[in-house]
Design a protein around this motif. Structure first.
Motif, short mmCIF file in Angstrom:
data_model
loop_
_atom_site.label_atom_id
_atom_site.label_comp_id
_atom_site.label_asym_id
_atom_site.label_seq_id
_atom_site.Cartn_x
_atom_site.Cartn_y
_atom_site.Cartn_z
N PHE A 288 0.94 -1.23 0.07
CA PHE A 288 0.16 -0.06 0.07
C PHE A 288 0.93 1.34 0.07
CE2 PHE A 288 -3.03 2.82 2.77
CZ PHE A 288 -3.77 3.17 1.39
N HIS A 289 1.89 1.21 0.78
CA HIS A 289 2.85 2.30 0.74
C HIS A 289 3.58 2.79 -0.47
CE1 HIS A 289 4.14 4.47 4.93
NE2 HIS A 289 2.99 4.46 4.80
N PHE A 290 3.79 1.56 -0.87
CA PHE A 290 4.61 1.38 -2.22
C PHE A 290 3.74 2.40 -3.32
CE2 PHE A 290 5.84 -0.13 -6.31
CZ PHE A 290 7.26 0.11 -6.44
N PHE B 21 9.78 5.36 -0.46
CA PHE B 21 9.65 4.30 -1.76
C PHE B 21 10.77 3.34 -1.59
CE2 PHE B 21 11.31 3.59 -6.01
CZ PHE B 21 10.00 3.04 -6.35
N PHE B 22 11.77 3.73 -1.28
CA PHE B 22 12.94 2.91 -0.95
C PHE B 22 13.11 1.98 -0.04
CE2 PHE B 22 14.89 6.32 -3.61
CZ PHE B 22 15.32 5.89 -4.73
N ASN C 266 19.78 16.10 0.35
CA ASN C 266 20.61 15.77 1.53
C ASN C 266 20.10 15.03 2.35
OD1 ASN C 266 22.95 17.21 0.58
ND2 ASN C 266 22.10 19.24 1.26
N LEU C 267 18.77 15.25 2.73
CA LEU C 267 17.91 14.41 3.90
C LEU C 267 17.51 13.10 3.27
CD1 LEU C 267 15.31 16.85 5.37
CD2 LEU C 267 17.50 16.04 6.30
N LEU C 268 17.47 13.02 1.79
CA LEU C 268 17.38 11.67 1.30
C LEU C 268 18.48 10.78 1.49
CD1 LEU C 268 15.65 9.83 -0.42
CD2 LEU C 268 16.78 10.90 -2.62
N ILE D 168 19.33 6.46 3.61
CA ILE D 168 20.53 5.26 3.65
C ILE D 168 20.01 4.53 5.03
CG2 ILE D 168 22.65 4.55 3.56
CD1 ILE D 168 23.22 6.74 1.51
N PRO D 169 20.20 4.96 6.23
CA PRO D 169 20.18 4.30 7.42
C PRO D 169 18.73 3.44 7.70
CG PRO D 169 19.92 6.53 7.84
CD PRO D 169 20.58 6.49 6.54
N SER D 170 17.60 4.36 7.05
CA SER D 170 16.38 3.80 7.03
C SER D 170 16.25 2.42 6.24
CB SER D 170 15.39 4.64 6.58
OG SER D 170 15.32 6.07 7.28
#
Length: 244
Positions: free
Chosen positions: A50-52, A171-172, A69-71, A76-78
């Protein structure tokens, strides 16, 4: 179509609209509500799918506001920690995960309601920590968007930038945990009937939420949203008490 839970689909639409307006993401509402209809492992799988879809629509609608920058610092750690959290779901009994979900929602909503003026310092360390914790909780309990939202709020992003950056990260994150949940065996055949409906609901709910943002004060709506999260968390704990 008789096997479809139509009221569940309606609640999914409401969760997407409210999540878009409040800035918490739909999963903080979708996961506990879906848990009243499906087992927790199925909820994790449905939430990722659903989130996708909802994140694809947010990216399409808000993509120009992306903060790169926040991406990197939160995203990455997320992604790394959501994989770890997803793998760990197989090691815990589902009732323990449900209790953890209910407690998480209650504590989170109370903290944000009572400490509404409290914000993190906008630095790289907090971005990395916030991304790590939100990713791990998302993988383990299905919802971590509120923690990421609190982290991103420290950087005082413009509304469309906040939603776009959060959607790209999600998304990732959701792509990663979908693979983990599939390998865990959570993607059951009986859930497949919901996938096209949830994809459509994701787009429609995001569009409606984006439209309503023009007329609703986000600060006031956040307080209402937090009250709903508190009630949902309490209802989740009560359900567990009476069913286990």
């Amino acid at each position: 179509m008789k096997n479809l839970e139509y009221f569940f689909l309606f609640l999914a639409l409401i969760a997407e609209i409210v999540g878009t307006i409040g800035g918490f993401g739909s999963s903080v509402f979708f996961v506990p509500l879906a848990n009243f209809y499906f087992d927790f492992q199925s909820v994790l799988a449905l939430t990722a799918l659903f989130h996708f879809s909802s994140n694809l629509s947010k990216i399409a609608l808000f993509r120009r506001g992306l903060n790169k920058n926040l991406l990197i610092y939160i995203g990455i750690p997320s992604i790394i920690l959501v994989i770890i959290g997803g793998v760990l779901t197989k090691l815990f009994k589902t009732n323990l995960l449900e209790i953890a979900l209910g407690a998480f929602l209650v504590i989170l909503s109370l903290v944000l309601l009572l400490k509404s003026e409290w914000v993190l310092k906008p630095n790289k360390i907090n971005a990395l920590l916030g991304g790590s914790v939100s990713g791990f909780v998302a993988g383990l309990l299905g919802t971590g968007g509120a923690i990421r939202g609190l982290t991103m709020a420290a950087f005082n992003l413009e509304k469309s930038s906040f939603i776009a950056t959060s959607a790209f990260i999600d998304f990732f994150v959701d792509s990663s945990r979908t693979i983990v949940y599939y390998l865990n065996g959570y993607m059951k055949k009986e859930l497949f009937i919901y996938i096209p409906f949830l994809f459509v609901i994701g787009f429609i709910g995001t569009y409606i939420g984006r439209y309503l943002l023009k007329f609703i004060s986000q600060d006031n709506f956040k307080r209402v949203s937090l009250g709903l999260i508190l009630l949902i968390g309490l209802a989740t704990l009560i359900k567990i008490i009476f069913t286990h």
